[in-house]
Scaffold this motif. Sequence first.
Motif, PDB file in Angstrom:
ATOM      1  N   VAL A 170       8.208 -19.435 -27.837  1.00  0.00           N
ATOM      2  CA  VAL A 170       8.886 -18.903 -26.647  1.00  0.00           C
ATOM      3  C   VAL A 170       7.887 -18.586 -25.544  1.00  0.00           C
ATOM      4  CG1 VAL A 170      10.192 -16.918 -25.792  1.00  0.00           C
ATOM      5  CG2 VAL A 170      10.887 -18.026 -27.911  1.00  0.00           C
ATOM      6  N   PHE A 171       6.774 -17.963 -25.887  1.00  0.00           N
ATOM      7  CA  PHE A 171       5.793 -17.615 -24.861  1.00  0.00           C
ATOM      8  C   PHE A 171       5.091 -18.850 -24.295  1.00  0.00           C
ATOM      9  CE2 PHE A 171       6.581 -13.315 -25.942  1.00  0.00           C
ATOM     10  CZ  PHE A 171       6.041 -12.540 -24.921  1.00  0.00           C
ATOM     11  N   LYS A 172       4.978 -19.891 -25.089  1.00  0.00           N
ATOM     12  CA  LYS A 172       4.370 -21.120 -24.593  1.00  0.00           C
ATOM     13  C   LYS A 172       5.335 -21.905 -23.709  1.00  0.00           C
ATOM     14  CE  LYS A 172       2.043 -25.362 -26.106  1.00  0.00           C
ATOM     15  NZ  LYS A 172       1.548 -26.152 -27.279  1.00  0.00           N
ATOM     16  N   ALA A 173       6.611 -21.902 -24.077  1.00  0.00           N
ATOM     17  CA  ALA A 173       7.593 -22.735 -23.377  1.00  0.00           C
ATOM     18  C   ALA A 173       8.129 -22.093 -22.108  1.00  0.00           C
ATOM     19  CB  ALA A 173       8.748 -23.072 -24.317  1.00  0.00           C
ATOM     20  N   PHE A 174       8.209 -20.764 -22.071  1.00  0.00           N
ATOM     21  CA  PHE A 174       8.851 -20.073 -20.954  1.00  0.00           C
ATOM     22  C   PHE A 174       7.814 -19.495 -19.998  1.00  0.00           C
ATOM     23  CE2 PHE A 174      12.931 -19.047 -23.566  1.00  0.00           C
ATOM     24  CZ  PHE A 174      13.260 -20.396 -23.512  1.00  0.00           C
ATOM     25  N   ASN A 175       8.110 -19.612 -18.693  1.00  0.00           N
ATOM     26  CA  ASN A 175       7.163 -19.130 -17.688  1.00  0.00           C
ATOM     27  C   ASN A 175       7.531 -17.736 -17.189  1.00  0.00           C
ATOM     28  OD1 ASN A 175       9.034 -19.317 -15.429  1.00  0.00           O
ATOM     29  ND2 ASN A 175       8.782 -21.538 -15.570  1.00  0.00           N
ATOM     30  N   ASN A 176       6.738 -17.250 -16.237  1.00  0.00           N
ATOM     31  CA  ASN A 176       6.933 -15.903 -15.691  1.00  0.00           C
ATOM     32  C   ASN A 176       7.690 -15.900 -14.368  1.00  0.00           C
ATOM     33  OD1 ASN A 176       5.258 -14.629 -17.764  1.00  0.00           O
ATOM     34  ND2 ASN A 176       3.568 -15.684 -16.763  1.00  0.00           N
ATOM     35  N   GLY A 202       9.262  -9.295 -14.414  1.00  0.00           N
ATOM     36  CA  GLY A 202       9.485 -10.326 -13.412  1.00  0.00           C
ATOM     37  C   GLY A 202       8.944  -9.939 -12.049  1.00  0.00           C
ATOM     38  N   ASN A 203       9.061  -8.662 -11.713  1.00  0.00           N
ATOM     39  CA  ASN A 203       8.518  -8.183 -10.442  1.00  0.00           C
ATOM     40  C   ASN A 203       6.997  -8.132 -10.447  1.00  0.00           C
ATOM     41  OD1 ASN A 203      11.074  -7.838  -9.312  1.00  0.00           O
ATOM     42  ND2 ASN A 203      11.259  -5.722 -10.024  1.00  0.00           N
ATOM     43  N   ASN A 204       6.427  -8.245 -11.632  1.00  0.00           N
ATOM     44  CA  ASN A 204       4.967  -8.260 -11.767  1.00  0.00           C
ATOM     45  C   ASN A 204       4.461  -9.634 -12.216  1.00  0.00           C
ATOM     46  OD1 ASN A 204       3.542  -5.263 -11.761  1.00  0.00           O
ATOM     47  ND2 ASN A 204       5.721  -5.179 -12.253  1.00  0.00           N
ATOM     48  N   LYS A 205       5.195 -10.677 -11.829  1.00  0.00           N
ATOM     49  CA  LYS A 205       4.833 -12.020 -12.307  1.00  0.00           C
ATOM     50  C   LYS A 205       3.454 -12.463 -11.849  1.00  0.00           C
ATOM     51  CE  LYS A 205       7.344 -14.357  -8.547  1.00  0.00           C
ATOM     52  NZ  LYS A 205       8.460 -15.278  -8.250  1.00  0.00           N
ATOM     53  N   GLU A 206       3.003 -11.967 -10.682  1.00  0.00           N
ATOM     54  CA  GLU A 206       1.667 -12.329 -10.216  1.00  0.00           C
ATOM     55  C   GLU A 206       0.608 -11.871 -11.214  1.00  0.00           C
ATOM     56  OE1 GLU A 206       3.896 -10.792  -8.357  1.00  0.00           O
ATOM     57  OE2 GLU A 206       4.397 -12.260  -6.784  1.00  0.00           O
ATOM     58  N   PHE A 207       0.845 -10.701 -11.791  1.00  0.00           N
ATOM     59  CA  PHE A 207      -0.102 -10.184 -12.779  1.00  0.00           C
ATOM     60  C   PHE A 207      -0.153 -11.109 -13.994  1.00  0.00           C
ATOM     61  CE2 PHE A 207      -1.059  -7.717 -16.590  1.00  0.00           C
ATOM     62  CZ  PHE A 207      -2.242  -7.103 -16.230  1.00  0.00           C
ATOM     63  N   PHE A 208       0.995 -11.531 -14.472  1.00  0.00           N
ATOM     64  CA  PHE A 208       1.036 -12.347 -15.684  1.00  0.00           C
ATOM     65  C   PHE A 208       0.664 -13.804 -15.424  1.00  0.00           C
ATOM     66  CE2 PHE A 208       3.469  -8.674 -16.983  1.00  0.00           C
ATOM     67  CZ  PHE A 208       2.963  -8.454 -18.248  1.00  0.00           C
ATOM     68  N   ASN A 209       0.720 -14.228 -14.175  1.00  0.00           N
ATOM     69  CA  ASN A 209       0.300 -15.586 -13.841  1.00  0.00           C
ATOM     70  C   ASN A 209      -1.200 -15.684 -13.592  1.00  0.00           C
ATOM     71  OD1 ASN A 209       2.821 -16.784 -14.036  1.00  0.00           O
ATOM     72  ND2 ASN A 209       3.348 -16.397 -11.898  1.00  0.00           N
ATOM     73  N   ASN A 210      -1.871 -14.565 -13.518  1.00  0.00           N
ATOM     74  CA  ASN A 210      -3.312 -14.531 -13.257  1.00  0.00           C
ATOM     75  C   ASN A 210      -4.060 -14.722 -14.573  1.00  0.00           C
ATOM     76  OD1 ASN A 210      -5.970 -13.933 -12.604  1.00  0.00           O
ATOM     77  ND2 ASN A 210      -5.424 -12.274 -11.207  1.00  0.00           N
ATOM     78  N   THR A 211      -4.779 -15.807 -14.678  1.00  0.00           N
ATOM     79  CA  THR A 211      -5.480 -16.136 -15.929  1.00  0.00           C
ATOM     80  C   THR A 211      -6.913 -15.604 -15.957  1.00  0.00           C
ATOM     81  OG1 THR A 211      -6.164 -18.273 -15.013  1.00  0.00           O
ATOM     82  CG2 THR A 211      -4.108 -18.216 -16.284  1.00  0.00           C
ATOM     83  N   SER A 212      -7.312 -14.869 -14.925  1.00  0.00           N
ATOM     84  CA  SER A 212      -8.694 -14.389 -14.869  1.00  0.00           C
ATOM     85  C   SER A 212      -8.822 -12.902 -15.195  1.00  0.00           C
ATOM     86  CB  SER A 212      -9.284 -14.655 -13.477  1.00  0.00           C
ATOM     87  OG  SER A 212      -8.571 -13.943 -12.477  1.00  0.00           O
TER      88      SER A 212
END
Length: 223
Positions: free
Chosen positions: A38-44, A86-96
Amino acid sequence: MRKYTKDDIQKPTKEIIKCCIKKFDEQEETNEKTIAMVFKAFNNDNPEHVLSKVAVLNSLYSARLNNTQNEDDKMVDVLSMANYIGNNKEFFNNTSHSETDVIEWVDKTRTHFKSEGKNSPYSFLTKYCAWSFPTLNIPIVDSYTKAMLYYINEFYPYFSRKFYRYEINNEKDGFDVKYSFFCEVFAKFKEVHAQNFNYKEIDKYLWYYGKHGKEGVNKPIQF
């Protein structure tokens, strides 16, 4: 409250830790594979994807979020948590991110929900972050894990001092438990008792032994 002794908890050894990891993998294989998928297939970015991740993780990991919204209930519900993430998606999309970034986010989010009159969704947040940032060392907070870290330090000291239960268990009114302290304790446990294992493996050992006890027959170690 039960009084534990050295007869209840064996000193961590490589063999014991390996045995608990093996048993955890045997019993939890389907759950672990499902969450990983689920975590691999679904995005933020997709709200339905985020809600699915929150719901699956909460269900399979028994993370104590309510399944329905109830303003009078102190527990955070699945939808409210999904909306917040969802409102913090920028945080979870940041890979650094570093481990420190994630630790600070967890404590900030706990404060956010407490300000809304809700109980701190401590365990769920660490579980969600651990699965969201699998390359980082993010220790999972769980009732069995907290108890194990506390009692092992009592009987087989690894930390620089003995610490109170409420320092990691949030059981004393007015005491603000810090995730950073839990992480410090976890890291020291690894250094002293589990150098050859990664964070995920140590999570498995602490949880399995904490839940099933020395005999592995569901005699949990808990506060």
